[in-house]
Design an enzyme around this catalytic site. Structure first.
Site, PDB file in Angstrom:
ATOM      1  CG  HIS A 104      -1.953   1.192   1.126  1.00 61.99           C
ATOM      2  ND1 HIS A 104      -3.100   1.049   1.922  1.00 61.99           N
ATOM      3  CD2 HIS A 104      -1.604   2.444   0.724  1.00 61.99           C
ATOM      4  CE1 HIS A 104      -3.640   2.106   1.863  1.00 61.99           C
ATOM      5  NE2 HIS A 104      -3.084   2.850   1.034  1.00 61.99           N
ATOM      6  CD  GLU A 132      -7.637   6.474   5.195  1.00 64.41           C
ATOM      7  OE1 GLU A 132      -7.845   6.375   3.727  1.00 64.41           O
ATOM      8  OE2 GLU A 132      -6.404   7.160   5.371  1.00 64.41           O
ATOM      9  CG  ASP A 181      -1.834   5.333   3.060  1.00 65.50           C
ATOM     10  OD1 ASP A 181      -1.691   5.412   1.530  1.00 65.50           O
ATOM     11  OD2 ASP A 181      -2.332   5.868   3.720  1.00 65.50           O
TER      12      ASP A 181
HETATM   13  N1  HPA Z   1      -6.544   7.487   1.540  1.00 68.74           N
HETATM   14  C1  HPA Z   1      -7.123   7.842   0.498  1.00 68.74           C
HETATM   15  N2  HPA Z   1      -6.778   8.221  -0.620  1.00 68.74           N
HETATM   16  C2  HPA Z   1      -5.289   8.435  -0.547  1.00 68.74           C
HETATM   17  C3  HPA Z   1      -4.601   8.160   0.534  1.00 68.74           C
HETATM   18  C4  HPA Z   1      -5.356   7.592   1.541  1.00 68.74           C
HETATM   19  O1  HPA Z   1      -4.684   7.302   2.621  1.00 68.74           O
HETATM   20  N3  HPA Z   1      -3.404   8.462   0.147  1.00 68.74           N
HETATM   21  C5  HPA Z   1      -3.225   8.695  -0.950  1.00 68.74           C
HETATM   22  N4  HPA Z   1      -4.644   8.767  -1.571  1.00 68.74           N
HETATM   23 ZN    ZN Z   2      -3.583   4.701   0.620  1.00 71.91          ZN
END
Ligand code: HPA
Ligand code: ZN
Length: 336
Positions: A18, A201, A279
């Site tokens: 990720h 999330e 991320d």
């Molecule tokens: N969440 C959603 N979109 C994103 C993220 C994330 O953590 N990082 C980059 N685009």
């Molecule tokens: Zn992400």
């Protein structure tokens, strides 16, 4: 944590599943490319870029992240961005990575799809040969835009199908449920792409059900909110669905208030296949090692747990069985 544990994590063979390539854009490189391309941004120095990195939710982060990406114009820029990331993870003993990119962030500014994909792919090719890092590319649709826009992006990507393994879904989650994209995901599956999606999330467990049932995902990105729904956890465990958890991201975006309250261990105790990922490392305070260090420190993870986390990532990667076996052997030898 002891120095020994710190070192043990640093040298452990790892896979990252990720990672947004635009989120690996370090301020120094961003500034250099802005000057090279003569692009004006809100930021007039590297320090100003760094100062802007104080956000406390997903949307505030995304606003800065999209601002930074504006300086990327040429194939060379996408190459430099990707190559910098590959060198960084090489130094951290990451031996496989699966990279998200957001084509709409670039094509909507008039940058040709070919420049984006060729720049990234050439860096991945070089990394395979010079650093021995295997990789996959996953194209994400921006969920704050319409499904029709995602459909146009999928069309644009078809000539480059051999370079793209999967499609994903990212950007602002709340108010943009997976169901909004069910048609374009169905088309992507017909074209042979695997699918993944960010869900749970900031959004509710309901979005995770939708990602499973309507987008037919093979992996769940984040998925923290699975914990709210015992039935969902049973389903995820039964399907051996991997979750790409991102500890420092969760902390920076206030998905958790303190890493000590991070759900990672609870998810593992519920038999979920959890992995650790960075991320957007340039924005959230670190790459793979920093994420492993932080979560190990906060939850006092054992070596057994570290083994499981790393092994989960190799098992959940989108590579051949042969490559998986090779990577797991390296891990086993490391722990032996
Ligand atoms: N969440 C959603 N979109 C994103 C993220 C994330 O953590 N990082 C980059 N685009
Ligand atoms: Zn992400």
């Amino acid at each position: 944590m002891t120095e020994k544990m710190h070192d043990f994590i640093a040298k452990m063979p790892k896979a990252e599943l990720h990672l947004h390539i635009e989120g690996s854009f370090e301020p120094e490189l961003m500034f250099a490319i802005a000057q090279r391309n003569k692009v004006q941004t809100k930021f007039d120095s590297v320090e100003a870029v760094k100062e802007a990195y104080n956000f406390n939710n997903l949307q505030d982060f995304l606003d800065i992240y999209y601002e930074g990406a504006q300086v990327l114009l040429e194939e060379e820029d996408f190459f430099d961005l990707t190559w910098a990331y590959m060198q960084r993870i090489h130094a951290q003993n990451v031996i496989h990575t699966e990279i998200f990119f957001d084509p709409q962030t670039h094509t909507d500014r008039g940058v040709a799809f070919a420049k984006v994909i060729d720049g990234i792919s050439n860096a991945l090719h070089k990394a395979k040969h010079e650093l021995g890092i295997s990789s996959r590319l996953i194209m994400c649709f921006l969920r704050h835009l319409e499904e029709s826009e995602a459909e146009k992006t999928l069309e644009m990507a078809l000539p480059f199908k051999d370079k793209i393994y999967g499609v994903g879904l990212d950007s602002s989650e709340l108010g943009h449920p997976p169901s909004k994209f069910k048609n374009v995901f169905a088309k992507a599956i017909e074209e042979g792409f695997v699918t993944v999606a960010h869900a749970g999330e900031e959004g509710p467990a309901k979005y995770i059900w939708e990602a499973l049932d309507l987008l037919h995902i093979s992996r769940l990105d984040h998925g923290n909110r699975s914990l709210d729904d015992p039935k969902l956890m049973e389903r995820l465990a039964a399907e051996k669905m991997a979750l790409t958890v991102c500890p420092l991201s969760n902390l920076k975006l206030c998905v958790v208030d303190d890493l000590k309250d991070h759900p990672l261990r609870k998810l593992m105790q519920n038999e979920l296949k959890v992995t650790v990922n960075s991320d957007d490392p340039s924005y959230f305070g670190g790459y793979m090692n920093e994420n492993f260090w932080a979560i190990t420190d906060a939850l006092d993870l054992s070596k057994d747990e570290l083994y499981t986390l790393s092994r989960n990532a190799f098992e959940a990667s989108f590579v051949s069985d042969k490559r998986k076996k090779e990577m797991i052997e390296l891990l086993d030898n490391y722990f032996a």
